[in-house]
Design a protein around this motif. Structure first.
Motif, PDB file in Angstrom:
ATOM      1  N   SER A 161       0.816  -1.211   0.000  1.00 51.66           N
ATOM      2  CA  SER A 161       0.000   0.000   0.000  1.00 51.66           C
ATOM      3  C   SER A 161       0.852   1.264   0.000  1.00 51.66           C
ATOM      4  CB  SER A 161      -0.934   0.007   1.214  1.00 51.66           C
ATOM      5  OG  SER A 161      -0.193   0.152   2.417  1.00 51.66           O
ATOM      6  N   THR A 200      -8.670  -3.128   5.088  1.00 47.10           N
ATOM      7  CA  THR A 200      -9.292  -2.447   3.951  1.00 47.10           C
ATOM      8  C   THR A 200      -9.001  -0.945   3.996  1.00 47.10           C
ATOM      9  OG1 THR A 200     -11.055  -4.112   3.894  1.00 47.10           O
ATOM     10  CG2 THR A 200     -11.463  -2.038   2.746  1.00 47.10           C
ATOM     11  N   LEU A 201      -9.088  -0.355   5.190  1.00 44.06           N
ATOM     12  CA  LEU A 201      -8.789   1.078   5.319  1.00 44.06           C
ATOM     13  C   LEU A 201      -7.324   1.358   4.970  1.00 44.06           C
ATOM     14  CD1 LEU A 201     -10.711   1.909   8.627  1.00 44.06           C
ATOM     15  CD2 LEU A 201     -11.384   2.471   6.284  1.00 44.06           C
ATOM     16  N   TRP A 225      -7.489   3.426   1.512  1.00 43.69           N
ATOM     17  CA  TRP A 225      -7.756   4.821   1.879  1.00 43.69           C
ATOM     18  C   TRP A 225      -7.093   5.735   0.845  1.00 43.69           C
ATOM     19  CZ3 TRP A 225     -10.895   6.316   5.847  1.00 43.69           C
ATOM     20  CH2 TRP A 225     -10.949   7.687   6.113  1.00 43.69           C
ATOM     21  N   HIS A 282      -6.250  11.867   0.902  1.00 43.23           N
ATOM     22  CA  HIS A 282      -6.893  12.126   2.194  1.00 43.23           C
ATOM     23  C   HIS A 282      -6.170  11.445   3.351  1.00 43.23           C
ATOM     24  CE1 HIS A 282     -10.317  13.972   0.171  1.00 43.23           C
ATOM     25  NE2 HIS A 282     -10.360  12.928  -0.654  1.00 43.23           N
ATOM     26  N   ARG A 283      -4.988  10.924   3.101  1.00 40.40           N
ATOM     27  CA  ARG A 283      -4.235  10.303   4.191  1.00 40.40           C
ATOM     28  C   ARG A 283      -3.747  11.374   5.160  1.00 40.40           C
ATOM     29  NH1 ARG A 283      -2.837   4.955   3.425  1.00 40.40           N
ATOM     30  NH2 ARG A 283      -3.278   4.135   1.338  1.00 40.40           N
TER      31      ARG A 283
END
Length: 528
Positions: free
Chosen positions: A89, A256-257, A261, A265-266
């Motif tokens: 990620s 999942t988040l 994400w 917007h992190r």
């Protein structure tokens, strides 16, 4: 099959990508690829050997140990896939660029050996993770042959994609590929969480939260395609328990988040550190609440325990105070411990009567009248007064054994075997005759009259066993929710605090370095 296909494709592509980039760099700089392929082959061979060794060890273990090993393998596989998803990620967008940079640095170090080792370690890492992950998936699969075929197809597809990327004939958006497969891997890993929780229960490690929640047989009928997808691929059983549902959601939601994400917007580094500290506080509060709110399990049984004689008739009641047995129809009896014992599958403390009886002063001869009195005023069978008038030689045998078993400080079972008998010889008897002394019979001086045998009523034993089972379940549940869960929350809180402090320390260090690199305004103007 689908689950192992995706695992083989994803893990294999990552390894193939690294090997392809290293091969391109070596070829570009005039180095032969033989050593690199030897390293790749060694990594593949070791990974296969690890998988086979784990499978052989597991298959040779007893059933309960197999469940234990499956739990451990499943847990390790979940840790691997969690780390893989989190790492991807953050690095999927620049993965190829990072690998090329590492390869360039290794080649710039002065020798191609570093790149060969890099290829070997990359293949070994991905192969070892794949071996553990696929072994856990094989254990949860309904069709092992299909799962193996899926793994082979996935790895084969990864090799073909790797060749295409190496030759330039294939172009693939790695960020989208790894993000798309992450969604599927999250669901597969969540199924492994459920499977590991179930095997942990079957291994005897986890007995809390075993209440059934919903019946999903209507959603996934046995033998149907839906069952193959839900149970075989996603690892969702048709009868999920409370702990399994919690484990599934506690894995899927945060993963999942993390994976999906939006980057725009992190939170910033400061916001992320504050969020981790807030999560640490929430974990501490949850640990305190669980510790205080979950009551301890208690075993409550009847104080007066009914007993019956040999015919099944009521023989009063007994109760235990410390090491003293009180009987409603007799004197108190002091008991002494004889250690532990397993009775009907229950581990108990064994107590026995501390008093001893003997027959040292019992008479050695008896008249016919005395023998008749001992037998309840009846001439014993086999004794004819006209042929065997006596007197007889008497050999006495006395047993008066009291056994008491307790569990968790409560009286579990008790029995008393009291018997006095005499063996007669001589007095005209052609063979020895044994006469049992009747309870309440008049006995000669020096002989202890039998007090009668009795035991705890079967109804009490059955009720106690049922209560003991409920107590064991409640105790395991209380220990899990009131002890292990708070400890886990405190460990998570400590991890959040450590990560948050490290992030803030790095940010502070980076700020100091940036400040030292910026020229001071006064010096700048003076220089001008």
């Amino acid at each position: 099959m689908l689950a192992t296909f995706v695992i083989g494709l994803r893990e294999g592509l990552e390894a193939a990508l690294i090997v392809g980039i290293i091969a391109a760099f070596l070829k570009k700089n005039g180095h032969r690829l033989t050593a690199m392929w030897l390293g790749v082959g060694a990594g593949v061979a070791i990974s296969i050997a690890v998988g086979i060794a784990l499978k052989v060890i597991e298959s040779n273990l007893p059933q309960r140990q197999q469940e234990m090993m499956e739990t451990v393998i499943g847990g390790v596989a979940v840790v691997f896939v969690t780390g893989m998803i989190i790492w991807m990620s953050k690095h999927s967008r620049g993965l190829k660029r990072e690998i090329e940079s590492a390869a360039q640095s290794a080649l710039g170090a002065g020798t191609a050996r570093a790149m060969v080792i890099m290829a070997f370690l990359a293949v070994l890492k991905e192969g070892f993770e794949s071996a553990v992950f696929m072994l856990a998936t094989f254990q949860a699969a309904t069709n092992t042959g299909s799962a193996i075929a899926g793994a082979a197809l996935g790895i084969g597809g990864a090799v073909l994609l790797g060749i295409g990327l190496y030759t330039g004939g294939v172009s693939i958006n790695l960020a989208k590929f790894f993000k798309g497969t992450s969604a599927f891997l999250i669901l597969i890993a969540a199924g492994l969480v459920v499977t590991a929780l179930r095997t942990a229960h079957e291994a005897g490690w986890l007995n809390a939260g075993q209440s059934r929640t919903v019946d999903l047989h209507w959603l996934a009928p046995p033998g149907s395609i839906r069952s193959a997808v839900f149970t075989g691929v996603l690892g969702i059983p048709a009868d999920p328990r409370v702990i399994e549902v919690l484990g599934w959601f506690l894995f899927v939601i945060p993963m999942t988040l993390i994976a999906f994400w939006p980057a725009a917007h992190r939170p910033s580094v400061i916001q992320a550190a504050r969020l981790k500290l807030a999560l640490a506080g929430a974990c501490v509060a949850g640990a305190i609440a669980a510790f205080v709110a979950v009551p301890s399990a208690t075993l409550s049984t009847a104080q007066l325990v009914p007993v019956v004689d040999g015919s099944g008739s009521s023989a009063g009641t007994i109760r235990l105070t410390g090491s003293t047995l009180h009987r409603s129809t007799g004197a108190d009896i002091a008991l002494e411990s004889r250690g532990s014992a397993v009775v009907a599958g229950v581990r108990t403390r064994h107590l026995t009567d501390a008093t001893a009886t003997g027959t040292g002063s019992a008479p050695t001869t008896l008249t016919l009248e005395q023998v008749t009195a001992l037998n309840g005023s009846r001439v014993p069978v086999g004794v004819d007064p006209s042929v065997n008038p006596g007197p007889y030689k008497a050999a006495w045998h006395q047993t008066d054994k009291l056994d008491v078993w307790t569990s968790h400080g409560q009286l579990y079972d008790a029995s008393r075997a009291s018997r006095t008998s005499v063996t007669l010889t001589g007095g005209g008897l052609s063979t020895a005759r044994t006469v049992a002394v009747a309870p309440g019979a008049k006995v000669p001086a020096g002989v202890t009259a039998p007090t009668g045998s009795w035991s705890v009523a079967p109804s009490y034993s059955d009720e106690f066993a049922a209560k003991l089972n409920r107590f064991a379940t409640e105790r395991d549940s209380a220990n899990f929710w009131g002890r292990f869960v708070p400890i886990g929350l405190l460990v998570a809180a400590a991890a959040f605090v450590i990560v948050a402090l490290r992030s803030r320390r790095r940010l502070h260090t980076a700020g100091e370095l940036a400040g030292s690199a910026t020229p001071h305004p006064s010096r700048s103007s003076a220089h001008a």
